[in-house]
Design a protein around this motif. Sequence first.
Motif, PDB file in Angstrom:
ATOM      1  N   THR A  48       0.813  -1.214   0.000  1.00 60.60           N
ATOM      2  CA  THR A  48       0.000   0.000   0.000  1.00 60.60           C
ATOM      3  C   THR A  48       0.847   1.265   0.000  1.00 60.60           C
ATOM      4  O   THR A  48       0.315   2.354   0.127  1.00 60.60           O
ATOM      5  CB  THR A  48      -0.906   0.029   1.244  1.00 60.60           C
ATOM      6  OG1 THR A  48      -0.094  -0.019   2.427  1.00 60.60           O
ATOM      7  CG2 THR A  48      -1.854  -1.158   1.245  1.00 60.60           C
ATOM      8  N   GLN A  50       2.802   4.418  -1.274  1.00 66.56           N
ATOM      9  CA  GLN A  50       2.444   5.299  -2.369  1.00 66.56           C
ATOM     10  C   GLN A  50       3.650   5.562  -3.269  1.00 66.56           C
ATOM     11  O   GLN A  50       4.792   5.659  -2.797  1.00 66.56           O
ATOM     12  CB  GLN A  50       1.910   6.635  -1.825  1.00 66.56           C
ATOM     13  CG  GLN A  50       0.661   6.469  -0.985  1.00 66.56           C
ATOM     14  CD  GLN A  50      -0.456   5.829  -1.783  1.00 66.56           C
ATOM     15  OE1 GLN A  50      -0.815   6.320  -2.833  1.00 66.56           O
ATOM     16  NE2 GLN A  50      -0.991   4.727  -1.290  1.00 66.56           N
ATOM     17  N   ARG A 106      -1.084   7.500 -11.076  1.00 66.59           N
ATOM     18  CA  ARG A 106      -1.719   7.607  -9.762  1.00 66.59           C
ATOM     19  C   ARG A 106      -2.172   9.029  -9.450  1.00 66.59           C
ATOM     20  O   ARG A 106      -3.202   9.239  -8.814  1.00 66.59           O
ATOM     21  CB  ARG A 106      -0.724   7.129  -8.708  1.00 66.59           C
ATOM     22  CG  ARG A 106      -1.193   7.290  -7.281  1.00 66.59           C
ATOM     23  CD  ARG A 106      -2.124   6.178  -6.902  1.00 66.59           C
ATOM     24  NE  ARG A 106      -2.875   6.474  -5.696  1.00 66.59           N
ATOM     25  CZ  ARG A 106      -3.437   5.561  -4.933  1.00 66.59           C
ATOM     26  NH1 ARG A 106      -3.331   4.300  -5.253  1.00 66.59           N
ATOM     27  NH2 ARG A 106      -4.114   5.894  -3.862  1.00 66.59           N
ATOM     28  N   VAL A 195      -4.680  -2.117 -10.863  1.00 67.28           N
ATOM     29  CA  VAL A 195      -5.147  -1.249  -9.791  1.00 67.28           C
ATOM     30  C   VAL A 195      -5.954  -0.110 -10.403  1.00 67.28           C
ATOM     31  O   VAL A 195      -5.523   0.519 -11.371  1.00 67.28           O
ATOM     32  CB  VAL A 195      -3.970  -0.678  -8.970  1.00 67.28           C
ATOM     33  CG1 VAL A 195      -4.489   0.208  -7.838  1.00 67.28           C
ATOM     34  CG2 VAL A 195      -3.099  -1.806  -8.422  1.00 67.28           C
ATOM     35  N   ALA A 197      -7.669   3.318  -8.920  1.00 67.40           N
ATOM     36  CA  ALA A 197      -7.729   4.131  -7.706  1.00 67.40           C
ATOM     37  C   ALA A 197      -8.835   5.183  -7.770  1.00 67.40           C
ATOM     38  O   ALA A 197      -8.662   6.308  -7.305  1.00 67.40           O
ATOM     39  CB  ALA A 197      -6.382   4.790  -7.448  1.00 67.40           C
ATOM     40  N   TYR A 198      -9.956   4.838  -8.347  1.00 70.82           N
ATOM     41  CA  TYR A 198     -11.139   5.697  -8.337  1.00 70.82           C
ATOM     42  C   TYR A 198     -12.341   4.817  -8.657  1.00 70.82           C
ATOM     43  O   TYR A 198     -12.190   3.683  -9.134  1.00 70.82           O
ATOM     44  CB  TYR A 198     -11.020   6.832  -9.362  1.00 70.82           C
ATOM     45  CG  TYR A 198     -11.240   6.418 -10.793  1.00 70.82           C
ATOM     46  CD1 TYR A 198     -12.428   6.722 -11.454  1.00 70.82           C
ATOM     47  CD2 TYR A 198     -10.261   5.707 -11.502  1.00 70.82           C
ATOM     48  CE1 TYR A 198     -12.642   6.338 -12.771  1.00 70.82           C
ATOM     49  CE2 TYR A 198     -10.461   5.320 -12.809  1.00 70.82           C
ATOM     50  CZ  TYR A 198     -11.648   5.633 -13.436  1.00 70.82           C
ATOM     51  OH  TYR A 198     -11.862   5.239 -14.733  1.00 70.82           O
ATOM     52  N   ALA A 278      -5.698   3.569   0.349  1.00 68.76           N
ATOM     53  CA  ALA A 278      -5.371   4.216  -0.922  1.00 68.76           C
ATOM     54  C   ALA A 278      -6.594   4.484  -1.774  1.00 68.76           C
ATOM     55  O   ALA A 278      -6.496   5.176  -2.792  1.00 68.76           O
ATOM     56  CB  ALA A 278      -4.380   3.347  -1.707  1.00 68.76           C
ATOM     57  N   ALA A 280      -8.249   2.209  -3.573  1.00 68.57           N
ATOM     58  CA  ALA A 280      -7.919   1.560  -4.839  1.00 68.57           C
ATOM     59  C   ALA A 280      -8.478   0.152  -4.899  1.00 68.57           C
ATOM     60  O   ALA A 280      -8.369  -0.619  -3.932  1.00 68.57           O
ATOM     61  CB  ALA A 280      -6.405   1.526  -5.028  1.00 68.57           C
ATOM     62  N   GLN A 282      -8.122  -3.559  -6.478  1.00 69.80           N
ATOM     63  CA  GLN A 282      -6.968  -4.332  -6.913  1.00 69.80           C
ATOM     64  C   GLN A 282      -7.415  -5.720  -7.348  1.00 69.80           C
ATOM     65  O   GLN A 282      -8.107  -6.419  -6.611  1.00 69.80           O
ATOM     66  CB  GLN A 282      -5.948  -4.441  -5.776  1.00 69.80           C
ATOM     67  CG  GLN A 282      -5.512  -3.086  -5.241  1.00 69.80           C
ATOM     68  CD  GLN A 282      -4.532  -3.189  -4.087  1.00 69.80           C
ATOM     69  OE1 GLN A 282      -4.022  -4.257  -3.786  1.00 69.80           O
ATOM     70  NE2 GLN A 282      -4.260  -2.075  -3.434  1.00 69.80           N
TER      71      GLN A 282
END
Length: 579
Positions: A48, A50, A106, A195, A197-198, A278, A280, A282
């Motif tokens: 996790t 960043q 990201r 991944v 992330a939204y 995060a 996200a 996955q």
Amino acid sequence: MDIRRVILATLLSALVLIGFDYFMPEEHKSPAAIQGKTTTAAAPPVATDQPEITSRDEAPARLPIDAADVKGSVNLHGARLDDLVLKGYHETVRPDSPLVRVLEARNEKEPTYVEFGWYGSAGETLKLPNAHTLWTTSAQKLGSDSPVVLTWDNGEGLTFEIDLSVDRDYMFTVTQKVRNATGAAVSLVPYSRVVRAYTPEETGGMLVHEGPVSVINGRLGEESYKSLREGSTAPNYVSWSKTGTGGWAGITDKYWLTAVMPEQTSDVAGTYGFDTTAGAYQVGFTGQKPLIAAPNGEAQITSHVFSGAKEVRLLERYQHEMNIPDFWKAVDFGWFAFLTRPVFFVLDWLYQFFGNFGLALLTFTLIVKAVFFPLASKGFRSAAAMRDVAPRMKEIRERFKDDPVQMNQQIMQLYKKEGVNPASGCLPLLIQAPVFWCLYKVLYVTIEMRQAPFVGWIHDLSAPDPTNIFNLFGLLPFDPAHFSSWLWLGAWPILYGITIWLMQKINPATIDPAQKPVFMMMPVIFTFFMARQPVGLVIYYCWNNLLTMAQQYMIIRRHGQKKNEPEIIPPPKASKKKG
């Protein structure tokens, strides 16, 4: 089966199958507002940490990608594949519009990327590459004919390599290597994952699955974003885990897919999860057995990444050439895939022949109508026979309304005398319905119709009709849809409503006065409802209605309409009472 029943059944099914997503939208929440639930699924640790903030415009920390069908870059901080656009697809029909982006870094608006890495076996403390690792590259660019090797030395006797190559479409080959100069055997487990992330807006509704998808052990797995959010919690953030041999897993949109594929002979654990820290989602694989790098030896494993358009024939080719199980299932053909796929291939062959998807659609519908003409003829004759005997049936019901048994006997005798089967009119419709449903599904889910032109003002069959009657088809300088999406009413939906009205007129039926206002409003309801659907579907329904009317005219000319005079049935004799 008379026309009013056909129209009513079509309306109800359309409201359920298409309109559900308008009336029951999924609630979208920000990652900060989402709380995960405890899970007992066993899974490997999920990193996790960043990444370094590395924009795709920062050249020193990026390896450019310029292949036949894709371009972008690899983030050398973490060796992430996080910048990719498709050269053959634009966001709109305008040639100067931006290219479709399938991977994004990201720190960008809609981050979606692919990660590769290693983790050590239990009890081992090794310095391993992570999101902050800066890799060196063997070349200045990754292309279809120019592979690249990324290298990182941990300074403790281990050297890690990632061999990257890309074909002329959307498939990347990734070989992870570790060279061991420590003097002792090293045990490492590889992983690869997609991944996101939204939380994206899902545009397909009930008709198209969007989100995590996989095929493991020959079984298709489809999960929603919501199920991942609700099923994941620390420390591993895993909501779903399944072991198997080979397979593929990723995240799909309506037209695009990013997926990872391990070696098809390796034992792996496929996992879905949501990292609440995060924000996200996955999806990916981790090796079930660690790889052993002997002293002064090396270990390696090869996997693949697909990131691009879900072109049906391309997915089929990858499936056969690379032994990827059921890769075609990335396109959501639905429960009737055994019928929907053949429909697609016939339609696609016609498209290759005509060079116009709209003409292919019209031709296919004509072929289907011709094939089912005998059934349609039987159905229309049955409906006409039912209309002919309707006056006598009404009279029987009135005469024997107090004696249901006698009424049913008289009606069955009437059916037998006239050779009428009330159920025979339904059979042709039931046989044809799956074919036209599969055609509808193909038009809605396949990328081949996206931005496909027809004729005139139709430049994209997958978008609603761009004209609008409320601004006089563009003569007035305003867009009514800004006030309400229900004010979008183009020329083709209006033509569609007219065809429904004509179908009602040429096939009059006895309608209950209480139902008459409803049936009179059906053309208007259908017109506004279909106005927001892809214009390709509207054109298909218009053409189908016209062919249906032509079929009915031919059947009437060929067989005629039997006009029976009402038969006078004597009333039941009054029983004599004994005094």
